[in-house]
Design an enzyme around this catalytic site. Sequence first.
Site, PDB file in Angstrom:
ATOM      1  N   ASN A 110       0.838  -1.198   0.000  1.00  0.00           N
ATOM      2  CA  ASN A 110       0.000   0.000   0.000  1.00  0.00           C
ATOM      3  C   ASN A 110       0.870   1.243   0.000  1.00  0.00           C
ATOM      4  O   ASN A 110       1.963   1.258   0.556  1.00  0.00           O
ATOM      5  CB  ASN A 110      -0.962  -0.015   1.206  1.00  0.00           C
ATOM      6  CG  ASN A 110      -0.395   0.703   2.415  1.00  0.00           C
ATOM      7  OD1 ASN A 110      -0.438   1.932   2.506  1.00  0.00           O
ATOM      8  ND2 ASN A 110       0.168  -0.068   3.349  1.00  0.00           N
ATOM      9  N   PHE A 114      -1.502   8.237   4.468  1.00  0.00           N
ATOM     10  CA  PHE A 114      -2.250   8.923   5.536  1.00  0.00           C
ATOM     11  C   PHE A 114      -3.511   9.609   4.998  1.00  0.00           C
ATOM     12  O   PHE A 114      -3.818  10.755   5.360  1.00  0.00           O
ATOM     13  CB  PHE A 114      -1.386   9.959   6.248  1.00  0.00           C
ATOM     14  CG  PHE A 114      -0.280   9.392   7.113  1.00  0.00           C
ATOM     15  CD1 PHE A 114      -0.135   8.033   7.327  1.00  0.00           C
ATOM     16  CD2 PHE A 114       0.638  10.243   7.711  1.00  0.00           C
ATOM     17  CE1 PHE A 114       0.890   7.531   8.113  1.00  0.00           C
ATOM     18  CE2 PHE A 114       1.671   9.748   8.504  1.00  0.00           C
ATOM     19  CZ  PHE A 114       1.795   8.403   8.705  1.00  0.00           C
ATOM     20  N   ASN A 176       5.140   5.913   3.286  1.00  0.00           N
ATOM     21  CA  ASN A 176       4.299   6.517   2.247  1.00  0.00           C
ATOM     22  C   ASN A 176       4.105   8.017   2.387  1.00  0.00           C
ATOM     23  O   ASN A 176       3.347   8.623   1.636  1.00  0.00           O
ATOM     24  CB  ASN A 176       2.942   5.817   2.217  1.00  0.00           C
ATOM     25  CG  ASN A 176       3.090   4.345   1.893  1.00  0.00           C
ATOM     26  OD1 ASN A 176       3.866   3.970   1.029  1.00  0.00           O
ATOM     27  ND2 ASN A 176       2.356   3.505   2.622  1.00  0.00           N
ATOM     28  N   THR A 177       4.765   8.635   3.358  1.00  0.00           N
ATOM     29  CA  THR A 177       4.823  10.094   3.472  1.00  0.00           C
ATOM     30  C   THR A 177       6.285  10.487   3.335  1.00  0.00           C
ATOM     31  O   THR A 177       7.117  10.076   4.158  1.00  0.00           O
ATOM     32  CB  THR A 177       4.255  10.572   4.824  1.00  0.00           C
ATOM     33  OG1 THR A 177       2.863  10.251   4.892  1.00  0.00           O
ATOM     34  CG2 THR A 177       4.431  12.073   4.986  1.00  0.00           C
ATOM     35  N   LYS A 216       5.858   3.849  17.046  1.00  0.00           N
ATOM     36  CA  LYS A 216       5.870   2.768  16.061  1.00  0.00           C
ATOM     37  C   LYS A 216       7.069   2.936  15.138  1.00  0.00           C
ATOM     38  O   LYS A 216       7.248   3.997  14.539  1.00  0.00           O
ATOM     39  CB  LYS A 216       4.573   2.775  15.251  1.00  0.00           C
ATOM     40  CG  LYS A 216       4.415   1.571  14.322  1.00  0.00           C
ATOM     41  CD  LYS A 216       3.011   1.484  13.765  1.00  0.00           C
ATOM     42  CE  LYS A 216       2.801   0.214  12.952  1.00  0.00           C
ATOM     43  NZ  LYS A 216       1.389   0.068  12.506  1.00  0.00           N
ATOM     44  N   ASN A 245       6.176  -1.309  11.397  1.00  0.00           N
ATOM     45  CA  ASN A 245       5.367  -0.855  10.277  1.00  0.00           C
ATOM     46  C   ASN A 245       5.686  -1.732   9.051  1.00  0.00           C
ATOM     47  O   ASN A 245       6.312  -2.785   9.174  1.00  0.00           O
ATOM     48  CB  ASN A 245       5.668   0.622   9.977  1.00  0.00           C
ATOM     49  CG  ASN A 245       4.454   1.377   9.483  1.00  0.00           C
ATOM     50  OD1 ASN A 245       3.753   0.920   8.586  1.00  0.00           O
ATOM     51  ND2 ASN A 245       4.203   2.545  10.053  1.00  0.00           N
TER      52      ASN A 245
END
Length: 350
Positions: A110, A114, A176-177, A216, A245
Amino acid sequence: MYGLVRPLLFRLDAERAHDVTLRALDLLQGAHLVPLLARRPAPLPTEAFGLRFPNPVGLAAGLDKNGAHIDALFALGFGFVEIGTVTPRPQPGNPRPRMFRLPREQALINRLGFNNLGVDALVANVRRAKRRGVLGINIGKNKDTPNDTAVDDYLFCLERVYPLADYVTVNISSPNTAGLRELQEEQSLRRLVGSLREAQERLAAQHGRRVPLLVKVAPDLSDDDIEAAARVLSDLRVDGVIATNTTVSRINVQGAPLARETGGLSGAPLMNKSTTVLRRLRTRLDDDIPLVGVGGVLSGADAVKKMAAGASLVQLYSGLVYRGPKLVGECVEAIRRRREAPSRGGVPVL
C-alpha cells in the site's frame, strides 16, 4: 462465512474491497450478526502500559483511519483496536490505485499516504462509539508539513485525542509520506519524542489521567539504528514500542506480479524481518518498556512467535485479508496455550 465471500472481494480493486468490507461489517454489527463471521474468544486478560486488555490480540492502525467502524471491529473479538493514522488536517493521500494484493505471497503493498478526514472528524467518531475494549489512536503529520515543524502536527493531534484515547501511538515509520522515516534518526527522534513526552505529562495533570504514549518503528532499521532508537526511547521513558510498520524491501517477493509497485509491503513476507527487529529491540530496550509485535501474523503460530520474541501484545492487519476474522480467535487461543503450557526451567514448552 468469510471463506465464501473472499473470492468475490478479491475480484474488486483492493481498496474498493476494503471499503465494501467495512460497510458490510457495520451492517452486520447493527443487526447483531457479527457472530456469523467470528466467535468472540474467551477472555485472556493481559496487562501492558498500565492498561488491562481483554485479550492480547489487537487490530493494527491503518484499517480504520477515521475511527468510523470502532464498534464493529471490536465485535470481531479484538482485545484492542488502534485507529488512524490521523493528521491535523484532512488529506486525500496518494493517487489511486494505491493498494495491491499479492495473493501467492499472502502480502499487500500500500501507498495510501495517511488518507484521512482529519483529527476533528476522528474525535467526533470516537465520541459516538461505545467501545468494548482498549482503544489506541495513531497520530501523524500532514504530507505538506516539513519535518522541521512536524512536532507541531503531532502535538496538535495528541492534545485533541488525549481525552478519548486509552493509548496514543506516534507514527514516524510509514514509508508513504515523503521524509517521515527521517524522524527516526537519533537526534530527530529525541527532539520529537521528548516534546511529546513533556506534553503527555502536562496533559496527564490537566485531565487527571495518564494516557500511555507508544512509538511505532520501521522494520528497515539497521542494527545501529535499532541501538540508537532503543537508547532514545529508553532515556525518554516511553510507555511502549510497536514493532513494526511495513517494509520497503522486496527481497521476499522478487518476481511476484506487482512487486515493483512502490509503497509498504505487509503480510507473510514481513514476518521474519519484523520479528527480528522486535527481538533486537527487546534485548536493547529497558525491560519495563513493553513491545507490541505486528507484521506478518497470518496464524496462531505466528502470534506465538511474536510473543516468544518479546512482545506483550500482537496486532493484525494483512492477515485479516487472507484469513478473515477467525484469525483473531485463533491467535488468542494459541497465546492461551502458550501461557498454559508446561515449562522447563521457566521456558514454556511449545
